[in-house]
Design a protein around this motif. Sequence first.
Motif, PDB file in Angstrom:
ATOM      1  N   PRO A 129      74.109  -9.630  18.591  1.00 36.42           N
ATOM      2  CA  PRO A 129      75.148  -9.602  17.373  1.00 36.42           C
ATOM      3  C   PRO A 129      74.423 -11.004  15.365  1.00 36.42           C
ATOM      4  CG  PRO A 129      76.147  -9.860  19.416  1.00 36.42           C
ATOM      5  CD  PRO A 129      75.289 -10.296  19.495  1.00 36.42           C
ATOM      6  N   PRO A 130      74.786 -10.473  15.140  1.00 28.39           N
ATOM      7  CA  PRO A 130      73.681 -11.098  13.870  1.00 28.39           C
ATOM      8  C   PRO A 130      74.891 -12.336  14.449  1.00 28.39           C
ATOM      9  CG  PRO A 130      73.837  -9.020  12.853  1.00 28.39           C
ATOM     10  CD  PRO A 130      74.402  -8.763  14.679  1.00 28.39           C
ATOM     11  N   LEU A 131      75.818 -12.283  14.017  1.00 26.35           N
ATOM     12  CA  LEU A 131      76.510 -13.949  13.439  1.00 26.35           C
ATOM     13  C   LEU A 131      76.430 -14.887  14.886  1.00 26.35           C
ATOM     14  CD1 LEU A 131      80.569 -12.591  13.444  1.00 26.35           C
ATOM     15  CD2 LEU A 131      78.958 -13.726  11.841  1.00 26.35           C
ATOM     16  N   VAL A 132      75.619 -14.432  15.537  1.00 27.69           N
ATOM     17  CA  VAL A 132      75.201 -15.507  16.635  1.00 27.69           C
ATOM     18  C   VAL A 132      73.624 -16.380  15.930  1.00 27.69           C
ATOM     19  CG1 VAL A 132      73.742 -15.474  18.492  1.00 27.69           C
ATOM     20  CG2 VAL A 132      75.143 -13.894  18.597  1.00 27.69           C
ATOM     21  N   PHE A 133      73.071 -15.677  15.017  1.00 36.32           N
ATOM     22  CA  PHE A 133      71.979 -16.254  14.419  1.00 36.32           C
ATOM     23  C   PHE A 133      72.781 -17.726  13.480  1.00 36.32           C
ATOM     24  CE2 PHE A 133      69.592 -13.135  16.279  1.00 36.32           C
ATOM     25  CZ  PHE A 133      68.614 -13.733  15.468  1.00 36.32           C
ATOM     26  N   ALA A 134      73.800 -17.188  12.632  1.00 38.41           N
ATOM     27  CA  ALA A 134      74.592 -18.095  11.779  1.00 38.41           C
ATOM     28  C   ALA A 134      75.590 -19.677  13.392  1.00 38.41           C
ATOM     29  CB  ALA A 134      75.859 -17.772  11.654  1.00 38.41           C
ATOM     30  N   VAL A 135      76.332 -19.429  14.212  1.00 39.61           N
ATOM     31  CA  VAL A 135      76.985 -20.157  15.087  1.00 39.61           C
ATOM     32  C   VAL A 135      75.945 -20.406  15.825  1.00 39.61           C
ATOM     33  CG1 VAL A 135      78.669 -19.856  17.003  1.00 39.61           C
ATOM     34  CG2 VAL A 135      78.576 -18.012  15.163  1.00 39.61           C
ATOM     35  N   VAL A 136      74.998 -20.197  16.389  1.00 41.54           N
ATOM     36  CA  VAL A 136      74.333 -20.958  17.093  1.00 41.54           C
ATOM     37  C   VAL A 136      73.350 -22.059  16.658  1.00 41.54           C
ATOM     38  CG1 VAL A 136      72.708 -21.305  18.605  1.00 41.54           C
ATOM     39  CG2 VAL A 136      74.332 -19.538  19.390  1.00 41.54           C
ATOM     40  N   PRO A 137      73.448 -22.115  15.561  1.00 49.34           N
ATOM     41  CA  PRO A 137      72.702 -22.761  14.845  1.00 49.34           C
ATOM     42  C   PRO A 137      73.413 -23.666  13.504  1.00 49.34           C
ATOM     43  CG  PRO A 137      72.079 -20.904  13.716  1.00 49.34           C
ATOM     44  CD  PRO A 137      72.643 -20.773  14.885  1.00 49.34           C
ATOM     45  N   ALA A 138      74.485 -23.524  13.551  1.00 49.85           N
ATOM     46  CA  ALA A 138      75.868 -24.697  13.164  1.00 49.85           C
ATOM     47  C   ALA A 138      76.448 -25.038  14.274  1.00 49.85           C
ATOM     48  CB  ALA A 138      77.077 -23.352  12.418  1.00 49.85           C
ATOM     49  N   LEU A 139      76.781 -24.621  15.444  1.00 46.29           N
ATOM     50  CA  LEU A 139      77.066 -25.275  16.245  1.00 46.29           C
ATOM     51  C   LEU A 139      76.334 -27.121  16.774  1.00 46.29           C
ATOM     52  CD1 LEU A 139      79.084 -23.511  18.956  1.00 46.29           C
ATOM     53  CD2 LEU A 139      79.705 -24.957  17.208  1.00 46.29           C
ATOM     54  N   VAL A 140      74.457 -26.273  16.626  1.00 44.57           N
ATOM     55  CA  VAL A 140      73.453 -27.127  17.411  1.00 44.57           C
ATOM     56  C   VAL A 140      74.243 -28.449  16.164  1.00 44.57           C
ATOM     57  CG1 VAL A 140      71.130 -28.375  17.270  1.00 44.57           C
ATOM     58  CG2 VAL A 140      72.301 -25.865  18.626  1.00 44.57           C
ATOM     59  N   THR A 141      73.693 -28.317  14.854  1.00 47.02           N
ATOM     60  CA  THR A 141      73.683 -28.850  13.475  1.00 47.02           C
ATOM     61  C   THR A 141      74.744 -30.388  14.006  1.00 47.02           C
ATOM     62  OG1 THR A 141      72.523 -27.196  12.258  1.00 47.02           O
ATOM     63  CG2 THR A 141      73.406 -29.379  11.104  1.00 47.02           C
ATOM     64  N   ALA A 142      75.835 -29.486  14.064  1.00 47.51           N
ATOM     65  CA  ALA A 142      77.272 -30.485  14.256  1.00 47.51           C
ATOM     66  C   ALA A 142      76.968 -31.448  15.292  1.00 47.51           C
ATOM     67  CB  ALA A 142      78.773 -29.278  13.977  1.00 47.51           C
ATOM     68  N   GLY A 143      76.956 -30.570  16.299  1.00 48.31           N
ATOM     69  CA  GLY A 143      76.699 -31.718  17.333  1.00 48.31           C
ATOM     70  C   GLY A 143      75.527 -32.760  17.028  1.00 48.31           C
ATOM     71  N   THR A 144      74.370 -32.463  16.079  1.00 43.43           N
ATOM     72  CA  THR A 144      73.308 -33.636  16.180  1.00 43.43           C
ATOM     73  C   THR A 144      74.277 -34.687  14.908  1.00 43.43           C
ATOM     74  OG1 THR A 144      71.715 -31.966  16.478  1.00 43.43           O
ATOM     75  CG2 THR A 144      71.356 -33.854  14.842  1.00 43.43           C
ATOM     76  N   ALA A 145      74.805 -33.995  14.305  1.00 41.65           N
ATOM     77  CA  ALA A 145      75.901 -35.001  13.268  1.00 41.65           C
ATOM     78  C   ALA A 145      76.124 -35.206  14.049  1.00 41.65           C
ATOM     79  CB  ALA A 145      75.936 -34.273  11.812  1.00 41.65           C
ATOM     80  N   LEU A 146      77.436 -35.128  14.765  1.00 41.25           N
ATOM     81  CA  LEU A 146      78.168 -35.925  15.683  1.00 41.25           C
ATOM     82  C   LEU A 146      77.722 -37.244  16.062  1.00 41.25           C
ATOM     83  CD1 LEU A 146      80.916 -33.248  16.552  1.00 41.25           C
ATOM     84  CD2 LEU A 146      81.218 -34.787  14.756  1.00 41.25           C
ATOM     85  N   LEU A 147      76.859 -36.947  16.927  1.00 42.27           N
ATOM     86  CA  LEU A 147      76.265 -38.031  17.816  1.00 42.27           C
ATOM     87  C   LEU A 147      75.478 -38.680  18.039  1.00 42.27           C
ATOM     88  CD1 LEU A 147      75.653 -35.478  21.091  1.00 42.27           C
ATOM     89  CD2 LEU A 147      77.735 -37.257  20.359  1.00 42.27           C
ATOM     90  N   ARG A 148      75.236 -38.176  15.691  1.00 44.69           N
ATOM     91  CA  ARG A 148      74.343 -39.433  14.930  1.00 44.69           C
ATOM     92  C   ARG A 148      72.968 -39.415  16.107  1.00 44.69           C
ATOM     93  NH1 ARG A 148      78.816 -44.085  13.814  1.00 44.69           N
ATOM     94  NH2 ARG A 148      79.660 -42.686  12.379  1.00 44.69           N
ATOM     95  N   LEU A 149      71.999 -38.524  15.944  1.00 45.57           N
ATOM     96  CA  LEU A 149      70.445 -38.515  16.635  1.00 45.57           C
ATOM     97  C   LEU A 149      69.550 -38.703  16.072  1.00 45.57           C
ATOM     98  CD1 LEU A 149      71.792 -34.725  18.832  1.00 45.57           C
ATOM     99  CD2 LEU A 149      72.076 -37.705  19.454  1.00 45.57           C
ATOM    100  N   GLY A 150      69.766 -38.827  14.779  1.00 42.82           N
ATOM    101  CA  GLY A 150      68.812 -39.102  13.993  1.00 42.82           C
ATOM    102  C   GLY A 150      68.653 -38.315  12.869  1.00 42.82           C
ATOM    103  N   ARG A 151      67.511 -38.791  12.307  1.00 41.81           N
ATOM    104  CA  ARG A 151      66.876 -37.894  10.557  1.00 41.81           C
ATOM    105  C   ARG A 151      66.191 -36.725  11.337  1.00 41.81           C
ATOM    106  NH1 ARG A 151      64.628 -41.131   6.563  1.00 41.81           N
ATOM    107  NH2 ARG A 151      66.755 -41.965   5.553  1.00 41.81           N
ATOM    108  N   ARG A 152      65.288 -36.824  11.958  1.00 44.19           N
ATOM    109  CA  ARG A 152      64.255 -35.708  12.532  1.00 44.19           C
ATOM    110  C   ARG A 152      65.132 -34.733  13.367  1.00 44.19           C
ATOM    111  NH1 ARG A 152      59.036 -38.579  14.753  1.00 44.19           N
ATOM    112  NH2 ARG A 152      58.952 -38.908  12.567  1.00 44.19           N
ATOM    113  N   PRO A 153      65.908 -34.676  14.296  1.00 40.75           N
ATOM    114  CA  PRO A 153      66.464 -34.189  14.604  1.00 40.75           C
ATOM    115  C   PRO A 153      67.353 -33.281  14.026  1.00 40.75           C
ATOM    116  CG  PRO A 153      66.614 -36.200  16.202  1.00 40.75           C
ATOM    117  CD  PRO A 153      65.935 -36.196  14.743  1.00 40.75           C
ATOM    118  N   LEU A 154      67.908 -34.351  13.170  1.00 40.22           N
ATOM    119  CA  LEU A 154      69.389 -33.215  11.947  1.00 40.22           C
ATOM    120  C   LEU A 154      68.025 -32.616  11.370  1.00 40.22           C
ATOM    121  CD1 LEU A 154      72.030 -32.692  11.209  1.00 40.22           C
ATOM    122  CD2 LEU A 154      71.425 -35.567   9.567  1.00 40.22           C
ATOM    123  N   VAL A 155      67.215 -32.472  10.921  1.00 38.85           N
ATOM    124  CA  VAL A 155      66.373 -32.166  10.113  1.00 38.85           C
ATOM    125  C   VAL A 155      65.785 -30.950  10.400  1.00 38.85           C
ATOM    126  CG1 VAL A 155      64.058 -31.785   8.943  1.00 38.85           C
ATOM    127  CG2 VAL A 155      65.192 -33.892   8.695  1.00 38.85           C
TER     128      VAL A 155
END
Length: 359
Positions: free
Chosen positions: A63-89
């Motif tokens: 489903p096309p929505l997967v291509f928005a939902v999965v990276p959005a969750l990864v981005t949110a997790g990266t930001a919440l855990l403050r993983l650093g600039r490179r992982p966030l990019v």
Amino acid sequence: MTPTVTSTPTSTPTVVDRPVRARIARAGRRVIVAAGVAWLVFAGLNVVLSGRWWLWLVPGLLPPLVFAVVPALVTAGTALLRLGRRPLVIALAGLAVGGAQAGFNPAALLPPSGDVAGTHFKVVAWNTEVWDEWDDPAGFLAFLRAQDADVYLLQEYAENGLHPADFPGYSAIERGELLTLTRLPVRRVVALPAEPAPGSSWRQVYEQVKSLRVDVTAGGETLSVYNVHMPIQLDLVSPLSADFYRQLRLRDAARHRQYTSLENDVRDNRNPVLVAGDFNTSPVMGDLRWLADSLHDAASGSRSLYPASWRSYWPVQLWRLDWAFTSDAVTVQRYEFVDPRRMSDHSLQRIELTVRRAP
């Protein structure tokens, strides 16, 4: 006698060893970073391989929505855990690449286009799901007539399914499962990839002709309308069998032939054009690449942020398999998907457009 006092040992709360918690946190971070990298690679490969490698038809079923939902969750997790600039990019890059393939319609956020001078047409495109085979015939025809279109582009038309009195005032042009009805004068008919040989059976025409071009005129303007139904990607057989992959390659080759013939005809056509129908192709699939780059998606005239057309039976439709594209001389005034009232698994496309007068 002095009473004996006994004391019971008090239990101390269990404290999780800090090194254990640190290891758990590090493992979680590794998982999120790995997921971000993996998704970015997958989304990039989809851009490169979809429509170019037959085996990539399988990931295209997502489903096309997967291509928005999965990276959005990864981005949110990266930001919440403050993983650093490179992982966030990396996570944001995955969101940008994947989100672009998710099928959203940014034009819905813009003001609708105003009136344009020219000749107005109303077109309906619809995969009827084997005509009225499972429907009440009278109700089916009443639903179609109620659309009051100048041109109908209908797919999965059943052999001998139409009678002269069903659409009075319309010309009927059919090639196998493709039926174009128009109450406008017809100038030219082109079957793609080629006109069937004389004496071909209905089934042979069904297999061969997947695009039907009809040139119509109104108000001195000519419009080429293409009625399209691309072959499906695969048969429902076990992916553990060799036949699955053989069928996948055959179907990919068939789709490639059909897309190539359609694109070549559109490229050489000097008339204003509308290309519409069931493409069996979602926004994540690269088969639409040339049409999407060379023509305009009619969704520019839609108010839906996420236009989807399949399956209409479900409470939520996740795929857009039905499309309409126009050339520069055509302005889409309104574009919408219409509920088919359980008469098809595809929503009906209703398109109101204006062919601008040549200077």
